[in-house]
Design a protein around this motif. Structure first.
Motif: not given
Length: 270
Positions: A16, A20, A23, A97, A120
């Motif tokens: 992550r 992230l 994005l 997403p 997400y």
């Protein structure tokens, strides 16, 4: 197994951090399949898999690693980790997403634990032995598939109907015409929703091991069925049917079985 689950969570957190950070980034975007269907990979894919690999080598140096972006790493243990850093890279680079990170623990080549992480959405889906659950913000909810048994009541999903070709395209068209609802484009997230009871049937072709290893424990742990187009469990051709019930699975197999032998197995880069 609890220790392995905790470690799998560490892997998902590490992935992550990479995915992230930027994005929908197109940094380092490449096509792994020049001359064929577009198969994108980005720096985020590579970074997430690299981060997970480093943790595995440090914690379990004897474990093998099977990944999408880098060469397999042989181990001396009965355990291997199967990694897909971003399943749904097309969605990722489009700012959608529902892309996921897939992590599976294999024992003697068979997946015994699977993680579908939707960073997400902040949703973590886990399947282990005979149970599956979802974690959001530290709260755990048990997962169970629906009880839909007939195609006429089923909610069907597939990543992209244009991936089916020839006899498979004709078979999927028949299947599509047999159900009231079909959703496209959610990649592995569709299997998470099947385990949650909001999708009843997923049919796909061209999947590679890192695409389906993590899905099997999640679906089966939620009492769902995960098999191939012929009614068995040979996924070497990349042909997958996941269903809420045995009756629904067999109804889909009846339609897709004729196309099974006419579809070539996936190749590197597909």
């Amino acid at each position: 197994m609890p220790d392995f689950f905790a470690f799998a969570c560490e892997l998902s957190v590490a992935a992550r951090r990479e995915t992230l950070r930027d994005l929908s980034t197109t940094l380092g975007l490449e096509n792994k399949n020049p001359g064929g269907p577009f198969d994108p990979v980005s720096n985020a894919d590579r970074g997430a898999e690299r981060a997970m690999r480093e943790l595995i080598v440090e914690a379990f140096p004897d474990h093998g690693i099977l990944g999408e972006e880098f060469d397999d790493r042989a181990g001396t243990s009965v355990y291997q980790w199967s990694l897909d850093p971003i399943d749904g890279t097309r969605s990722f680079i489009s700012g959608l997403p529902t892309w996921t990170t897939l992590i599976a623990l294999m024992e003697n080549g068979h997946p015994i634990m699977g993680v579908i992480d939707a960073p997400y959405l902040d949703e973590l889906y886990v399947g282990c032995l005979d149970s599956s659950w979802k974690e959001v913000a530290g709260a755990r909810t048990s997962l169970r598939v629906s009880n839909v048994r007939e195609l006429g009541e089923a909610r069907l999903a597939t990543t992209d109907p244009f991936l089916f070709d020839g006899d498979a395209a004709a078979a999927f068209k028949t299947l599509y015409g047999s159900v009231p609802i079909t959703r496209f484009g959610h990649d592995a997230y569709a299997y998470a929703r099947l385990a949650s009871g909001t999708i009843d049937l997923v049919v796909e072709c061209g999947l590679k091991p890192h695409d389906y290893h993590a899905l099997i424990p999640v679906v089966r742990g939620a009492t769902g069925v995960f098999g191939d187009w012929s009614g068995g469990t040979d996924f070497s051709a990349g042909q997958v049917i996941a269903a809420a019930t045995r009756e629904l699975y067999e109804a889909a197999v009846e339609i897709m079985r004729a196309a099974a032998s006419s579809v070539p197995p996936p190749k590197d880069g597909d």
